[in-house]
Design a protein around this motif. Structure first.
Motif, short mmCIF file in Angstrom:
data_model
loop_
_atom_site.label_atom_id
_atom_site.label_comp_id
_atom_site.label_asym_id
_atom_site.label_seq_id
_atom_site.Cartn_x
_atom_site.Cartn_y
_atom_site.Cartn_z
N LEU A 91 29.71 52.50 -36.68
CA LEU A 91 30.53 52.26 -37.87
C LEU A 91 32.00 52.09 -37.50
O LEU A 91 32.72 51.32 -38.14
CB LEU A 91 30.36 53.40 -38.87
CG LEU A 91 30.87 53.09 -40.28
CD1 LEU A 91 30.15 51.88 -40.85
CD2 LEU A 91 30.67 54.27 -41.20
N VAL A 92 32.46 52.78 -36.49
CA VAL A 92 33.84 52.57 -36.02
C VAL A 92 34.02 51.15 -35.52
O VAL A 92 35.03 50.49 -35.79
CB VAL A 92 34.19 53.60 -34.93
CG1 VAL A 92 35.54 53.27 -34.30
CG2 VAL A 92 34.22 55.01 -35.50
N GLU A 93 33.02 50.64 -34.81
CA GLU A 93 33.09 49.26 -34.35
C GLU A 93 33.02 48.28 -35.52
O GLU A 93 33.69 47.24 -35.52
CB GLU A 93 31.94 48.99 -33.38
CG GLU A 93 31.86 47.57 -32.85
CD GLU A 93 33.04 47.18 -31.99
OE1 GLU A 93 33.24 45.97 -31.78
OE2 GLU A 93 33.76 48.09 -31.53
N VAL A 94 32.23 48.60 -36.54
CA VAL A 94 32.14 47.75 -37.73
C VAL A 94 33.49 47.67 -38.43
O VAL A 94 33.94 46.58 -38.83
CB VAL A 94 31.05 48.29 -38.68
CG1 VAL A 94 31.16 47.64 -40.05
CG2 VAL A 94 29.68 48.03 -38.09
N GLU A 95 34.14 48.80 -38.59
CA GLU A 95 35.44 48.80 -39.25
C GLU A 95 36.49 48.06 -38.42
O GLU A 95 37.43 47.48 -38.97
CB GLU A 95 35.87 50.24 -39.53
CG GLU A 95 35.00 50.90 -40.60
CD GLU A 95 35.20 52.40 -40.69
OE1 GLU A 95 35.62 52.99 -39.67
OE2 GLU A 95 34.92 52.97 -41.75
N ARG A 96 36.33 48.04 -37.10
CA ARG A 96 37.23 47.26 -36.27
C ARG A 96 36.99 45.77 -36.48
O ARG A 96 37.94 44.98 -36.56
CB ARG A 96 37.04 47.62 -34.80
CG ARG A 96 38.03 46.94 -33.86
CD ARG A 96 37.56 47.00 -32.44
NE ARG A 96 36.31 46.28 -32.26
CZ ARG A 96 36.23 44.96 -32.12
NH1 ARG A 96 37.32 44.22 -32.17
NH2 ARG A 96 35.07 44.37 -31.96
N VAL A 97 35.71 45.37 -36.58
CA VAL A 97 35.40 43.96 -36.81
C VAL A 97 35.90 43.50 -38.16
O VAL A 97 36.46 42.41 -38.31
CB VAL A 97 33.87 43.74 -36.67
CG1 VAL A 97 33.49 42.32 -37.09
CG2 VAL A 97 33.42 44.01 -35.25
N VAL A 98 35.72 44.34 -39.18
CA VAL A 98 36.18 43.99 -40.53
C VAL A 98 37.70 43.96 -40.59
O VAL A 98 38.30 43.20 -41.36
CB VAL A 98 35.59 44.98 -41.55
CG1 VAL A 98 36.15 44.74 -42.94
CG2 VAL A 98 34.07 44.84 -41.58
N LEU A 119 28.07 42.60 -37.45
CA LEU A 119 28.05 43.98 -37.92
C LEU A 119 26.84 44.76 -37.43
O LEU A 119 26.75 45.96 -37.68
CB LEU A 119 28.10 44.02 -39.45
CG LEU A 119 29.33 43.38 -40.10
CD1 LEU A 119 29.27 43.55 -41.61
CD2 LEU A 119 30.62 43.97 -39.57
N LEU A 120 25.93 44.11 -36.72
CA LEU A 120 24.76 44.79 -36.20
C LEU A 120 25.10 45.49 -34.88
O LEU A 120 26.03 45.07 -34.18
CB LEU A 120 23.61 43.79 -35.98
CG LEU A 120 23.05 43.11 -37.23
CD1 LEU A 120 21.96 42.13 -36.84
CD2 LEU A 120 22.52 44.13 -38.23
N PRO A 121 24.36 46.53 -34.51
CA PRO A 121 24.61 47.18 -33.22
C PRO A 121 24.41 46.21 -32.06
O PRO A 121 23.48 45.40 -32.05
CB PRO A 121 23.57 48.32 -33.19
CG PRO A 121 23.23 48.56 -34.61
CD PRO A 121 23.34 47.24 -35.30
N ALA A 122 25.30 46.28 -31.09
CA ALA A 122 25.28 45.37 -29.94
C ALA A 122 24.69 46.07 -28.73
O ALA A 122 24.92 47.26 -28.51
CB ALA A 122 26.69 44.86 -29.64
N HIS A 123 23.94 45.29 -27.91
CA HIS A 123 23.37 45.77 -26.66
C HIS A 123 23.75 44.78 -25.56
O HIS A 123 23.60 43.56 -25.74
CB HIS A 123 21.85 45.90 -26.76
CG HIS A 123 21.39 46.89 -27.77
ND1 HIS A 123 21.11 48.20 -27.47
CD2 HIS A 123 21.17 46.76 -29.11
CE1 HIS A 123 20.74 48.84 -28.57
NE2 HIS A 123 20.76 47.99 -29.57
#
Length: 752
Positions: free
Chosen positions: A393-400, A517-521
């Protein structure tokens, strides 16, 4: 800056700007500016910000605070005691009779004998009416007039009261002696004050104690700290009164008191535009609904996203059991996307905000847009739940592109806007629905599960319709904006007013935001098997040109390829082509040849791998995992065994189907039409969720297809059956000799 804070910008107020006196002619709070007029008639229009930051701006002495109000906050009607408020109302009645001839202030509701001849405005002047009022009050009994505060009323007194009435209303008729400055507590000396704060700091970290204990600690501190002085400590009642005035009554829990004293990391936030702060929170929906697999009543979780400035419910999500970080990520995406109009919504629910036509928004969005604000959130306020505190979610908020402003620990008042919204929605909507469970188990009905009639989809549609048609149009009341506290505003009107104040940036994100917004691998691509994501292998035609190659990516994940995983549906992952930047789905290699398999998520994969490890299996490919997966999903649960399933198992199956349907709805419509989703059956435009019997038959069909495919792979060519005995004897003459034995050519290999 201090002078700007006490400026009176009401119409008629005066202020001095660069040595010139100006009068406020008009005020436009929705635009944040005022119209000023000088003595010579010169007019200018300035903003509130200009006056607040101007170094040579101060209030005019004509409208400055009186001596009684200097150094104190302005008096209000609530400051008056009940008896004094009645006396102020009596004074107001006399002033109204002097001004218009009627004590009620309304000529349409005259009292007995009104207007009196000496107060008739049609035949008398204001001066004569004031003189008549002075004579009337002077003729009263002195003791009655003194009790009513009317014993010393002169002509100038009536003029002064009338001016204060026009400026402050009813409280302007109050005597300054009724609201005289408090004398404080003279017995609280500097030494005692120091002792009180020291005891406060000490007891803040201790367990909760009584006021008697605090009093003894104050005496102890004074006796040990000021040994060379004669310090008199006040009595218990004075210390208790002062403690309550300074620190409150102390009725809260001790851990809440400690958390309330923690310093704020990011300081105070002044919210003045939409999207500046969006509050997120999750609660259990107080209405039992029915899931679409077994049709049983279940509880769902409601996640809300509320704009703090306009109090708009920008987006919401209903999830079975509990929400995940992916659900919250998609909720933030919903805040940024315009809400499409639904089939049963009329034109009255379409985009209603003036300043931006609905046709323009529909042209950019590609569909008709409902009346609900959408914007890119700047700051997100959440609590400290695990769903809001994770790396994804921290990564999502960075993308947004938004900041994270977590609430203080154990302080729900930091996001009280959304907390109050839950209570309002409960009283306005949920209490009217069948299956309402109440807020406490003791208040619950006899059978709320049996009363549940709405499905999850029907509840979602009902809440969406209610938000657009009711919540966005309801009056805010005490939550009106600071620039117009007495106005009649709703979330829709506040959002429309923001267009004139700060404009509107219509930034609609691209459909590809779903994948970001999906988890990255970060993995490598195997030349034969594809990519491995969380114990499962995925492959597809999109990897044909990149098998066995390293990515050109540098940095921490040098040489790795980025694969996006949707935890709600593990049958496929997503790969972005580095040349075309188009997103391609990669199917799980364990799927049957026809690609039809029930939906499953992360939880089912963890259960699958645990069972495989416990059984000692070492599968050579993921196709060998399919039978185990289908057994876990429900192959061994025939119709006769439905009732034997535990409620948790039934809820897990319903959750998998619901999550898969949500994942399909969130995916962009540009995805290829060949997308085969097994948890839904498409018939034209209608999409119907599978029931348990269909899900079990589908699992049975999938495993039969998989077994048949394995047999075909194991035996490439079917062997020919052997001929019958004696069949070859009749095909040729037994006495016929070959030609080579009858004639041997000369010079052959056997020649002399």
């Amino acid at each position: 800056m201090t002078a700007a804070r006490v400026l009176d910008l009401s119409p008629g107020a005066g202020l001095v700007l660069d040595g010139t006196e100006w009068t406020v002619e008009a005020r436009e709070p929705e635009l944040g500016r005022v119209q000023l007029v000088a003595v010579d008639g010169t007019r200018q229009r300035v903003s509130f910000r200009f006056l607040a930051n101007h170094p040579a701006c101060r209030p005019s002495s004509r409208t400055a605070s009186t001596g009684a109000d200097r150094g104190r906050q302005p008096k209000t009607l609530r400051d008056l005691e009940s008896g004094k408020r009645e006396l102020a109302a009596l004074r107001l009645a006399h002033l109204l009779e002097t001004a218009i001839g009627f004590r009620s202030g309304d000529p349409l509701r005259p009292g007995p004998g009104e207007p009196k001849p000496e107060y008739d405005p049609a035949t008398t002047t204001l001066t004569s009416r004031r003189l008549a009022k002075v004579a009337e009050l002077g003729a009263m009994d002195r003791r009655e007039a003194k009790l009513l505060g009317l014993d010393r009323v002169s002509y100038r007194t009536l003029i002064r009261w009338d001016q204060k009435r026009e400026e402050h209303g009813l409280v302007g008729c109050a005597d300054d002696r009724w609201l005289r400055e408090s004398g404080g507590h003279p017995s609280i000396t500097e030494e005692v004050r120091e002792a009180i704060f020291a005891v406060r700091q000490e007891t803040l970290h201790r367990s909760k104690v009584t006021m008697r204990t605090r009093e003894r600690m104050i005496h102890q501190y004074v006796r040990e700290t000021f040994r060379d002085r004669e310090v008199e400590v006040p009595c218990y009642n004075t210390l208790r009164t002062v403690w309550n005035e300074w620190f409150g009554p102390g009725g809260s829990r001790q851990r809440y008191v400690r958390s309330g004293e923690l310093p704020e990391k990011n300081g105070h936030v002044l919210v003045h535009r939409p999207g500046q702060v969006v509050a997120l929170d999750t609660t259990v929906l107080p209405v039992m609904v029915r899931e679409s697999v077994f049709g049983e009543p279940v509880k769902v979780h409601l996640t809300l996203a509320m704009d703090v400035h306009t109090h708009s419910l920008c987006a919401f999500r209903l999830t079975l059991v509990s929400d995940t970080s992916v659900d919250v990520a998609m909720l933030l995406r919903d805040v940024m996307l315009p809400l499409p109009m639904r089939d049963d919504w009329g034109e009255d629910l379409e985009w209603p905000y003036p300043g931006l036509p609905a046709a323009v928004v529909a042209e950019f969005a590609g569909h008709k847009v409902a009346g609900l604000p959408f914007f890119a959130p700047e700051t997100v306020t959440t609590d400290h739940g695990s769903v809001y505190r994770n790396h994804h979610l921290v990564e999502v908020e960075r993308v947004v592109g938004c900041n994270i402003l977590p609430a203080r620990v154990l302080r729900p008042t930091d996001k009280q806007t959304v907390e109050r919204a839950f209570g309002s929605i409960r009283s306005l909507l949920f209490e009217q629905l069948p299956g309402y469970t109440g807020i406490d188990a003791a208040d619950r009905g006899a059978d709320p599960e049996g009363d549940a009639v709405l499905t999850i989809d029907e509840m979602e549609h009902l809440i969406a319709t209610w938000i657009v048609s009711v919540w966005q149009r309801r009056r805010l009341g005490e939550y009106a904006p600071s620039w117009d506290p007495g106005g009649d505003h709703s979330p829709n009107t506040l959002f429309a007013a923001s267009f004139a104040q700060a404009g509107f940036a219509m930034d609609i994100p691209s459909p590809e935001l779903f994948y970001e917004l999906l988890p990255a691998h970060y993995v490598g691509i195997d030349a034969r098997r594809g990519v491995k994501i969380r114990d499962l292998w995925y492959d597809g035609p999109a990897l044909a040109d990149y098998r066995g190659q390293r990515s050109t990516r540098g940095g921490r994940h040098k040489g790795k390829w980025v694969i996006r995983r949707d935890p709600r549906d593990r049958r496929r992952v997503f790969f972005q082509d580095p040349l075309t930047h188009y997103w391609h789905p990669l199917e799980w290699t364990g799927l049957p040849p026809d690609g039809q398999a029930p939906a499953f998520g992360d939880a089912r994969v963890r259960e699958l791998m645990a069972k495989v490890r416990a059984s000692g299996m070492q599968p050579k490919s993921d196709q060998e995992l399919l039978p185990v997966l289908l057994e876990l999903i429900g192959l061994r649960a025939p119709v006769s065994g439905w009732k034997s399933l535990r409620k948790t198992e039934r809820t897990e199956h319903a959750r998998e189907i619901t999550q898969a349907a949500a994942a399909r709805a969130d995916r962009p419509p540009q995805e290829p039409a060949a997308d085969r989703t097994a948890d839904v059956v498409e018939a034209g435009a209608a999409v119907t969720s599978l029931r348990w019997s269909q899900r079990a038959r589908q699992a049975e069909h999938s495993i039969d297809t998989q077994r048949r495919h394995r047999r075909e792979q194991a035996v490439r060519r079917r062997p020919e059956p052997p001929p019958a005995l004696g069949e070859s004897a009749g095909r040729r003459d037994l006495f016929l000799l070959p030609e080579d034995d009858e004639e041997e050519p000369h010079g052959g290999p056997h020649a002399g």
